[in-house]
Every structure is written in C-alpha cells, then in structure tokens.
Design an enzyme around this catalytic site. Sequence first.
Site, PDB file in Angstrom:
ATOM      1  N   LYS A 187       0.841  -1.194   0.000  1.00  0.00           N
ATOM      2  CA  LYS A 187       0.000   0.000   0.000  1.00  0.00           C
ATOM      3  C   LYS A 187       0.879   1.248   0.000  1.00  0.00           C
ATOM      4  CE  LYS A 187      -1.656   2.688   3.077  1.00  0.00           C
ATOM      5  NZ  LYS A 187      -1.609   3.989   2.387  1.00  0.00           N
ATOM      6  N   GLU A 261      11.024   1.330   9.443  1.00  0.00           N
ATOM      7  CA  GLU A 261      11.973   2.388   9.104  1.00  0.00           C
ATOM      8  C   GLU A 261      11.245   3.699   9.370  1.00  0.00           C
ATOM      9  OE1 GLU A 261      13.677   5.208   7.760  1.00  0.00           O
ATOM     10  OE2 GLU A 261      13.406   4.480   5.718  1.00  0.00           O
ATOM     11  N   CYS A 295      13.960  11.065   5.757  1.00  0.00           N
ATOM     12  CA  CYS A 295      14.066  10.613   7.141  1.00  0.00           C
ATOM     13  C   CYS A 295      15.503  10.690   7.644  1.00  0.00           C
ATOM     14  CB  CYS A 295      13.525   9.204   7.269  1.00  0.00           C
ATOM     15  SG  CYS A 295      14.128   8.126   5.955  1.00  0.00           S
ATOM     16  N   GLU A 392      11.428  15.761  14.648  1.00  0.00           N
ATOM     17  CA  GLU A 392      11.598  15.739  13.200  1.00  0.00           C
ATOM     18  C   GLU A 392      10.684  16.796  12.564  1.00  0.00           C
ATOM     19  OE1 GLU A 392      10.138  12.198  11.206  1.00  0.00           O
ATOM     20  OE2 GLU A 392      11.997  12.100  10.064  1.00  0.00           O
TER      21      GLU A 392
END
Length: 482
Positions: A187, A261, A295, A392
């Site tokens: 997906k 991840e 990331c 982040e």
Amino acid sequence: MAKKKKWDYSPAPESKQPAAISRRYELFINGKWQQPTSGSYFSSINPATEEKLSEIAAANEADVNKAVQSARLAYEKYWKKITPAERGKYIFRIARIMQERARELAVTETMDGGKPIRESRDFDIPTAANHFFYYAGWADKLDFAFPNKKASALGVAGQITPWNFPLLMAAWKIAPALATGNTVVLKPAETTSLTTLKLAEIIQEADLPPGVVNIITGAGQTGALLTKHMDINKIAFTGSTEVGKIIQRTLAGSQKKLTLELGGKGANIIFEDAPIDQAVEGVINGIFFNQGHVCCAGSRLYVQESIAKIFIKKLKDRIGTLLVGDPLDKNTDIGAINSAQQLKTIQSYIKIGKAEGASFYESDCALPKKGYFCRPSLFTNVAQSNRIAQEEIFGPVLCILTFRTDDEVIEKANNSPYGLSAGVWTDKGSRIFNISKRIRAGVIWANSYNLFDPTSPFGGYKESGFGREGGLQGLQPYVQLS
Ligand code: NAD
Ligand code: MN
C-alpha cells in the site's frame, strides 16, 4: 520583502506529456485491475499547482482480504514452485521495463509528489531500477548470502510506504521480498500512489504470475487493515514513528515478522579541519535535498565553535542562491512541499523555534502563488533541549548548534530519541573512525551526505526503527533460516 534576485534563469520546464496519467486507477489484485468494493475513490493532486491529477481507488476490508488471499494463492500455486533463477528473471525484467519507462516515471513522480525533476530523473527512478537489478542477482544465490544455512521464504509480505520517495520505497520493499520467494501486498502513501500504480502496470507487463504482487491504495485505515490481517507473515513499514508504534502494538503477540523504518534527526558534524566549501555543499544537500522530506536528512548541524561564524555565513550565502519553484523546471533546487498538511507542520515548527528563542534566517526568494512552497531556512542559537533540535520537522529547516570537543559532540549527537543517520566532516581518518564508532546511527557518511546504493544496507537504531533494507542485509527480514 523580496530582494532582487542574484541572477535570472530562463525557465526550462520538462513537458508533462510523458507522464500519461490515467483519469482513474483501480486496485491491482491478482494480476488484474479491479474496482474497489466500496466504489469510492480519492484524488491525488499535484502539490505544486493544487490541480487534481487522478482518482484513486480506496481499498476497504473486503479488498484487503481479496489482495491477501490472492498473494497467498500465488505463493502456494506459482511462486513457491518456480526455480530461484526464474524468479531472478522476472525481477530483472521489472528493472528493464522501469528503465524503458524512466521518463514517464520521473515526470509522474515529480507531478504527484512535488520533488524537483532533476531528483526524480537522476536519483529516484534510476536508483529504484537499480534496486531491482541488484536483488534480481541475489534470487538464485541465497545459499551464498546465508552460508551453511537454508533460507526459505516467509510467505506473504504486507508492505506500507511513505510519500517522500514513493517509487524508490516500493522498490526497496518489493525487490528483496520477491528475490527471497515471498509474495506481496503493498500500500503506497495516499498523496503519492501514482508511480507505484505505474509499477503495477510494469509488473503486469513483465508477466509476473497473477497475485505475486498486489498493489492496493487507500489512506491509513487501509494500511491498518493490512497490518491486522491474520494471513500475513511479515510487515515492512516506512513512515512516521507514531504509526510505527501503533503497528508494533498491533503485531505484539503475533507470529508476524516486522521491520520498521521510521523518523530521524540526523546529526551532521563539521570539524574545524574539514574542507569548508565541500562541507557547506554537503550540509545544503543533507537538509534541502527533496525539500527536507528525508528521514535521514542532516537536520541537526553541529559546527565546531572555531569555524562557526564563517561556516554559517557561507551557508546563508548558499541558501540565498537556491532556486525554489516549479518542480518540473530542470533548474529547480527545491520543489513543492508534499501536502498542505506537511506545509502546516513545517510552519508550526518554525513558530515553535522562534518562540523557543532561536534566531531564524530564511532565503528571501519569491515563492510561486499557487501550490505548497517553503523557503529554505535555518535556526542559530539553538539549544540541545529545544523541540526544533529534538523533533523531526521533515522540511527545509536546518538547526545549527556548536561544540568544542569530540566527546561533547558525540554526547550531543546521541542525545536524541532517533538514530537513523549522521555525517562527519574532517580531514582526519582516525577521527572519522572514532566518531562513527561511537555515534548510535544506522548510516554514517564521512565527508559526504545522502549517498545511497542498493548494495548498502539502510536502517535505524532507537526510535528510528529496526531491520535493514538494501544490501545483503536487506534479504534477512524476508527469510526463515534453518
Ligand atoms: P505516516 O506514518 O502517517 O504514513 C506512512 C504510511 O503509513 C502511509 O502509507 C499511510 O497511509 C500509512 N498509515 C497511516 N496510518 C497507518 C496505520 N495506522 N496503520 C498502517 N499504516 C498507516 O506518515 P505521514 O502522515 O505521511 O507523515 C507524518 C510524518 O512521518 C512526517 O512528518 C515525517 O516526520 C514522518 N515520515 C517519515 C518518513 C520516513 O521515510 N521515515 C516518510 C514519510 C513521513
Ligand atoms: Mn499527489
């Protein structure tokens, strides 16, 4: 107040024609395009223009069940039975067709996600194809990958990808799964499904047995249904730490294998003996590459105090020359932010940083009137405890901190819930070894940043997740060893 531009470029836009985006995309299940059970579709837009590009099927529970069932059947009926060398040929064929359709994929990736065409054309698409080439080679050599052991497939892999590198993340997930003999239900992220749907077309064209790869589209709920399905043997997820934790809770107590991840807050460390101009370029590439939607971005910069003043000046000068605008323009350095929501997140972090007392500096470039854009910027006078140094941001915003000694910078770099990536810039080899040994991060670049290769494993420590993708290590999460 917009200052005069340092120089003017003539626009050099890539044509939209090669993208050949269909008006509507169905679900790719059992080798066929199938309408969603619910009959509902959602739109994917171009974040640079806010124009609707296509309508995409929303998969519900019945569709997820159908996709998993077809992956199971394909595993039992075909994929388990063919020889490893035969599997390798299919994977190789996917890579070749990706190369043939590279231009179409690059333009589509840029239109759907907002990244500069230079990046989709020169990085995302070729690297994605290379991943398939690389894992095609492993398919019949698993005995060498795991000497004295027998590696067998797990069965059906459920895979969920993010919006920052849509096709590349699909390649990172599908290629090793197929090479090791698993079948797949994947997906993609809801804002960037198009290149993954084109990959489904390529898989059809490569004539893979029906059901070996199934692509189902939808929002987070579709992903959640996939993770909850009882007939899946392995989940591979790339995305936010928040959702990663939800998935971990879902899978607790089940037999499913898991790799995650997740986010990062990469420390890019500049010592006073570093080649300054190259390091400035490396820092720019580390944070502004792909609008900072990375990331492993080098979003925390640690500069040794003795060179901080000159280094920051050079960074500001360089930021002033970055071209922000039309992602389809070959001159563009910084394209569109992926979604209105992500732009809002970035803007809210800029406010937080200012409120925390850090000094803000941004490029004075003009921004396009339509679409989601953000100027490249940096914060100085940042404290280690500030939210902008800990969380982040996932945008083109750099936080700069300073340090005096090796021990100090190691402690600061490791003072983070994340541990995905880091960079170290110095003239001394011994220092590179010392720093990279003591920093808790999965990938550490020396005198470089954001370099990727299919042969090299990638993955995190701590809240950045676990498991590796890429390289020989990337096979491991998809096999049972005996
Ligand atoms: P997200 O984690 O919500 O989405 C990633 C993928 O997971 C998408 O395909 C999404 O549909 C799916 N998903 C969402 N909820 C799910 C659930 N409960 N179960 C299963 N699948 C689910 O990430 P996002 O909202 O797109 O972005 C939010 C933040 O995530 C960003 O600001 C950034 O910090 C981070 N992010 C990290 C990466 C990375 O490469 N590590 C990539 C994209 C985003
Ligand atoms: Mn889109």
